[in-house]
Every structure is written in C-alpha cells, then in structure tokens.
Design a protein around this motif. Structure first.
Motif, PDB file in Angstrom:
ATOM      1  N   GLY A  48       0.722  -1.229  -0.011  1.00 15.64           N
ATOM      2  CA  GLY A  48      -0.154   0.036   0.202  1.00 15.64           C
ATOM      3  C   GLY A  48       0.891   1.374   0.188  1.00 15.64           C
ATOM      4  O   GLY A  48       0.528   2.111  -0.621  1.00 15.64           O
ATOM      5  N   TYR A  49       1.840   1.411   0.792  1.00 18.89           N
ATOM      6  CA  TYR A  49       2.650   2.488   0.749  1.00 18.89           C
ATOM      7  C   TYR A  49       3.529   2.671  -0.478  1.00 18.89           C
ATOM      8  O   TYR A  49       3.828   3.880  -1.060  1.00 18.89           O
ATOM      9  N   ALA A  50       4.226   1.556  -0.937  1.00 18.06           N
ATOM     10  CA  ALA A  50       5.072   1.953  -1.929  1.00 18.06           C
ATOM     11  C   ALA A  50       4.461   1.842  -3.526  1.00 18.06           C
ATOM     12  O   ALA A  50       4.736   2.669  -4.180  1.00 18.06           O
ATOM     13  N   ALA A  51       3.626   0.733  -3.452  1.00 19.96           N
ATOM     14  CA  ALA A  51       3.062   0.698  -5.026  1.00 19.96           C
ATOM     15  C   ALA A  51       2.122   1.726  -5.316  1.00 19.96           C
ATOM     16  O   ALA A  51       1.742   2.105  -6.400  1.00 19.96           O
ATOM     17  N   GLY A  52       1.322   2.166  -4.286  1.00 17.82           N
ATOM     18  CA  GLY A  52       0.301   3.199  -4.320  1.00 17.82           C
ATOM     19  C   GLY A  52       0.915   4.519  -4.898  1.00 17.82           C
ATOM     20  O   GLY A  52       0.090   5.534  -5.363  1.00 17.82           O
ATOM     21  N   THR A  53       2.408   4.793  -4.883  1.00 23.37           N
ATOM     22  CA  THR A  53       2.929   6.029  -5.543  1.00 23.37           C
ATOM     23  C   THR A  53       3.186   6.146  -7.009  1.00 23.37           C
ATOM     24  O   THR A  53       3.783   6.900  -7.446  1.00 23.37           O
ATOM     25  N   LYS A  54       2.922   4.934  -7.707  1.00 22.68           N
ATOM     26  CA  LYS A  54       3.410   4.733  -9.088  1.00 22.68           C
ATOM     27  C   LYS A  54       3.011   5.840 -10.125  1.00 22.68           C
ATOM     28  O   LYS A  54       3.585   6.419 -10.799  1.00 22.68           O
ATOM     29  N   LEU A  55       1.697   5.918  -9.873  1.00 23.70           N
ATOM     30  CA  LEU A  55       1.120   7.185 -10.864  1.00 23.70           C
ATOM     31  C   LEU A  55       1.563   8.548 -10.265  1.00 23.70           C
ATOM     32  O   LEU A  55       2.071   9.418 -11.094  1.00 23.70           O
ATOM     33  N   GLN A  56       1.836   8.843  -9.102  1.00 24.14           N
ATOM     34  CA  GLN A  56       2.440   9.979  -8.437  1.00 24.14           C
ATOM     35  C   GLN A  56       3.654  10.262  -9.264  1.00 24.14           C
ATOM     36  O   GLN A  56       4.064  11.367  -9.639  1.00 24.14           O
ATOM     37  N   ILE A  57       4.668   9.080  -8.931  1.00 22.47           N
ATOM     38  CA  ILE A  57       5.771   9.112  -9.518  1.00 22.47           C
ATOM     39  C   ILE A  57       5.987   9.583 -11.053  1.00 22.47           C
ATOM     40  O   ILE A  57       6.738  10.444 -11.387  1.00 22.47           O
ATOM     41  N   ALA A  58       5.070   8.822 -11.882  1.00 17.44           N
ATOM     42  CA  ALA A  58       5.017   8.956 -13.112  1.00 17.44           C
ATOM     43  C   ALA A  58       4.702  10.415 -13.674  1.00 17.44           C
ATOM     44  O   ALA A  58       5.253  10.861 -14.594  1.00 17.44           O
ATOM     45  N   GLY A  59       3.723  10.769 -12.899  1.00 17.92           N
ATOM     46  CA  GLY A  59       3.155  12.137 -13.518  1.00 17.92           C
ATOM     47  C   GLY A  59       4.128  13.199 -13.043  1.00 17.92           C
ATOM     48  O   GLY A  59       4.449  14.181 -13.756  1.00 17.92           O
ATOM     49  N   TYR A  60       4.947  13.249 -11.702  1.00 21.55           N
ATOM     50  CA  TYR A  60       5.989  14.296 -11.571  1.00 21.55           C
ATOM     51  C   TYR A  60       7.075  14.089 -12.445  1.00 21.55           C
ATOM     52  O   TYR A  60       7.460  15.124 -12.935  1.00 21.55           O
ATOM     53  N   LEU A  61       7.570  12.933 -12.644  1.00 23.12           N
ATOM     54  CA  LEU A  61       8.603  12.907 -13.565  1.00 23.12           C
ATOM     55  C   LEU A  61       8.324  13.255 -14.934  1.00 23.12           C
ATOM     56  O   LEU A  61       9.233  13.790 -15.687  1.00 23.12           O
ATOM     57  N   THR A  62       7.025  13.039 -15.531  1.00 22.89           N
ATOM     58  CA  THR A  62       6.631  13.609 -16.789  1.00 22.89           C
ATOM     59  C   THR A  62       6.713  15.101 -16.895  1.00 22.89           C
ATOM     60  O   THR A  62       6.999  15.363 -18.014  1.00 22.89           O
ATOM     61  N   SER A  63       6.239  15.603 -15.788  1.00 21.52           N
ATOM     62  CA  SER A  63       6.445  17.108 -15.786  1.00 21.52           C
ATOM     63  C   SER A  63       7.656  17.842 -15.707  1.00 21.52           C
ATOM     64  O   SER A  63       7.728  18.840 -16.201  1.00 21.52           O
ATOM     65  N   ALA A  64       8.388  16.905 -15.096  1.00 20.29           N
ATOM     66  CA  ALA A  64       9.938  17.529 -14.708  1.00 20.29           C
ATOM     67  C   ALA A  64      10.555  17.267 -16.287  1.00 20.29           C
ATOM     68  O   ALA A  64      11.442  18.201 -16.646  1.00 20.29           O
ATOM     69  N   TYR A  65      10.598  16.155 -16.713  1.00 15.89           N
ATOM     70  CA  TYR A  65      11.349  15.828 -17.825  1.00 15.89           C
ATOM     71  C   TYR A  65      10.699  16.217 -19.225  1.00 15.89           C
ATOM     72  O   TYR A  65      11.520  16.140 -20.253  1.00 15.89           O
ATOM     73  N   GLY A  66       9.381  16.498 -19.360  1.00 16.79           N
ATOM     74  CA  GLY A  66       8.609  16.756 -20.438  1.00 16.79           C
ATOM     75  C   GLY A  66       8.173  18.203 -20.421  1.00 16.79           C
ATOM     76  O   GLY A  66       7.971  18.645 -21.630  1.00 16.79           O
ATOM     77  N   GLY A  67       7.984  18.665 -19.349  1.00 14.28           N
ATOM     78  CA  GLY A  67       7.375  20.011 -19.085  1.00 14.28           C
ATOM     79  C   GLY A  67       5.812  20.153 -19.290  1.00 14.28           C
ATOM     80  O   GLY A  67       5.426  18.980 -19.518  1.00 14.28           O
TER      81      GLY A  67
END
Length: 426
Positions: free
Chosen positions: A333-352
């Motif tokens: 619950g703690y770790a796997a639940g962050t997958k979309l959050q991490i993907a969204g943040y990284l996409t906004s950082a590396y893609g703008g």
C-alpha cells in the motif's frame, strides 16, 4: 528558498479546492479496480464464470485507454480538464451502476465494460494530473500526492465498504450505491471546484484573442515539443518503468482478496487488510510528495518502487502468519500506491507542461496496457497453475526492473535546473 515556500503557500491558498475535487473524483475512478476482487466470488457462484473472464472487464478498459489515450491527451491541451472530466464522470457513474443489471450473458458483460471504458478515458489519471500540475509549481509534488491519494483512499474505503454492502444488500445494490453515491459526490465537487491553469489560460485568451496562435492552452509554458518527447530517452525510461510496475501491482490489487483467501484469510479479514493497504498508500503518497519537492525524483522514485518487491517476497514465504501478511499489505500500500504520482511528477519534470496532456496521454497508453495485462496475467496464472505463486515471482523481478529504470534517469532538464538554481539564490 523562503520565497519558494511562500510561493507554495500561495499556490495552496488559491488552489486547494482544485486538489480536493480532483482527489475525490480520482478516488471514484479507482472504485471499480479496488472492488472487483470482492465481486469475483458472487459472480462466480451466480454465473459460473472463470477468473480470466472476470478479469477481462478491467482489461477492456485498459485496452481502450491504450488505444485512445494520446487522442484524449491532445484534447486536454486544447479544451482543458473541466470540459473533459464532467461528462466522463456522469457516464462512469451510470455505467458502474448498470453492472447491477448483469444476467449471466457474456455479451452484456462485454457491452457494459466497453461503455465503461469510454467513460474511463475522460477520467483517467492524465486529467487530474494535468489539472493539478497546471496550477502548481513550487508545491507540485505534494499537490500531486494529495490528488493521487484518491486512489489510495478508494483502496482503503472500498473493500470494507463493498464487503458490507454485499452482505447487507447483495452485490447488485452494492454496485448501485458505489456508482451513484460515490460518483454523485465526485460530480458535485467537480462542478463547483474543478478550475485550474487551463481555465485561467482560456480566460486570458478570451481577453486577448490574438495573443497565442498555438492550439495548446499552455503553449507559453516550458517543455518539449511532441517530436522532442518521442526522442527523449528519459521519458521512455519513465514510461517503460511505469508499464512494468503497473502490470505487477494492478494484478495484485485486483486479485489480492483471492490471494489472501487462498492462504487461509477470510473474505472479511482480506477486505480489512486491503483497506489497511489503502491507508498506507495515503501516507506513502504524502511522504513521497514531500520528498519529491526536496530531493531528486530518480532516487525517491527508484527506492520507493524497489521497496514494493518486499510484498511479493513476504507473500511467498511458507507458513505466512498474520503479522507477515499485515507487513506485506502495508508495504504494498505504501510503496506501490505512488506509481502514478511518480510517473506524473517525472513526466512534468522531464517533459514540461507545454504539451503535458499529449505526452502524458501517450504514456498513459502504456500505463493502461500494463493495467490491462496485469489482471489477465494474475487470472491466467491461477487458472493454469491453481495458485498465484508464479505471479508473485514475476512481481519480484518486475519491481526491481522498474526501480532500475528510474535510478538510471539523467539530470533534470534545463528548465528545471534553471528554476532550482534561481531558487537557491533567493
């Protein structure tokens, strides 16, 4: 740095209603995923369907999302999130409730899930991630964490709530209450509170019709062009990592009730464990959001995804006791639940943000493909081997591969480095 904190506080004062609406709406879009495991048993008893067939509903949604997410991502850039989300939520609520009308014919099952898939396209994580990312900069990590905590909220509340509804009213009325009750709340909040950077840009363009020639509402924001995004090795690493983690973790979400029942846990206890994992997911998203705003995302994301492997390892141990099961579900619950959050943040950082909808919409295609294959993989493994152990081994390998891809990301792009250097001199 104090000015950065002041900017974050200003963002929150202005846009907290947006985060509230987006979080509750996103929680509703996760209800069917979180509750499907509890309907498997009554559906099997009443209709005699295999678990592979019962897993196909979510897979239809995922395949549809895989095919059409890029189109809907471009629409977000052009019309904004509000005009996408409101009709999508209305259709999603009605379709979820219509599952109560199932009569055992397979064609009806596939028809309802096909309509559900169309509604889900307009309410996927891309919509809520784009809306919040368009309104937040200094506080983006935490804002995304709170927004995407909606899925963890659904995972926490839905299993015990659905179990109680099934016992009290039967599985048909349970679907009606979930669809119209939860869905109705989400719709009301979005009608009154869902206003973001896309809406602000539309108002600005209305005042100055000739100010921008681009069809994208956020054309003045920093970021990659569509062609540059396709050539970005960093974005490909993020997409593949997210695809892999979605395959193994969505399968666990959908099949977690049968997995726990297989090792001797009652349905009620399994529902409570699933709910506990959802609460842990809320904590994971908040902590991860706080960390993402302060430390390199590749380390935060990589370590968090790698920790998910512990869940699969613990569930493979012989003579699994209640403390072991509790620990496994908490970590998942703690770790796997962050997958979309991490993907969204990284996409906004590396893609703008310039073409965020189109870029993340394309990435959402791979996310959807992973979400669709995962439940089928879990159902196929059980139908073939009579247990879920081979799938758990696949989960261990998949989580480590996903983490490795995130660890290997390069430094932030120029616009992110420039902003952080400027902040360091404030």
């Amino acid at each position: 740095m104090s000015d950065t904190k002041a900017l974050a506080r200003a963002e929150w004062r202005q846009h907290w209603p947006l985060v509230l609406a987006a979080s509750i709406a996103f929680s509703f879009t996760s209800v069917m995923t979180a509750s499907t495991g509890l309907f498997i048993e009554p559906w099997t008893k009443e209709f005699g369907w295999s678990r592979t067939l019962l897993s196909s509903g979510m897979s239809i949604t995922s395949v549809t999302t895989f095919l059409f997410s890029p189109v809907f991502g471009v629409l977000i850039d052009r019309i904004g999130t509000r005009r996408m989300a409101l009709p999508g939520l209305l259709l999603l609520a009605a379709t979820m409730a219509s599952l109560s009308l199932l009569n055992g014919t397979v064609w009806m099952w596939f028809t309802i899930w096909t309509v559900y898939a169309v509604a889900a396209l307009a309410t996927k994580s891309t919509v809520w991630t784009a809306g919040v990312a368009s309104a937040f900069d200094a506080g983006r990590g935490l804002a995304l964490g709170l927004t995407l905590s909606g899925s963890a909220l659904a995972q926490a509340i839905t299993p015990p709530l659905t179990n109680w509804l099934i016992d009290a009213y039967g599985w048909r009325m349970a679907l009606v209450w979930l669809g119209l009750g939860w869905g109705g709340l989400a719709i009301l909040l979005c009608v009154f509170l869902l206003f973001d950077g896309y809406d602000a840009s539309r108002k600005e363009r209305a005042k100055n019709p000739g100010a921008a020639d681009s069809k994208s509402l956020l054309s003045d924001a920093p970021g990659l062009s569509i062609a540059e995004a396709w050539r970005s090795a960093a974005l490909w690493r993020i997409a593949i990592s997210t695809f892999v983690i979605m395959v193994v973790t969505i399968a666990l979400v959908v099949h977690q009730i049968p997995i726990l029942m297989e090792i001797g846990v009652s349905r009620t206890a399994a529902a409570n464990y699933a709910g506990m994992a959802g609460l842990a997911g809320i904590a994971g998203k908040l902590v991860t959001g706080w960390l993402l705003d302060r430390y390199p995302a590749r380390w935060v994301g990589g370590l968090t995804l790698a920790a998910t492997a512990a869940t699969f390892i613990l569930l493979l141990l012989p003579n699994r006791s209640m403390p072991i099961i509790f620990t496994a579900m908490f970590i998942n619950g703690y770790a796997a639940g962050t997958k979309l959050q991490i993907a969204g943040y990284l996409t906004s950082a590396y893609g703008g943000m310039k073409n965020f909808g189109a870029i993340f919409g394309t990435m959402a295609s791979l996310i959807a493909l992973g979400s669709g294959l995962g439940p089928l993989l879990g159902g196929y493994v059980f139908d073939t081997f009579g247990n879920y152990d081979p799938y758990l081994w696949i989960g261990i390998f998949g989580t480590f591969l996903s983490a490795f891809l995130i660890f290997g990301l390069p430094d932030y792009p120029e616009w992110v480095r420039r902003r952080r250097v400027e902040e360091s001199f404030i």
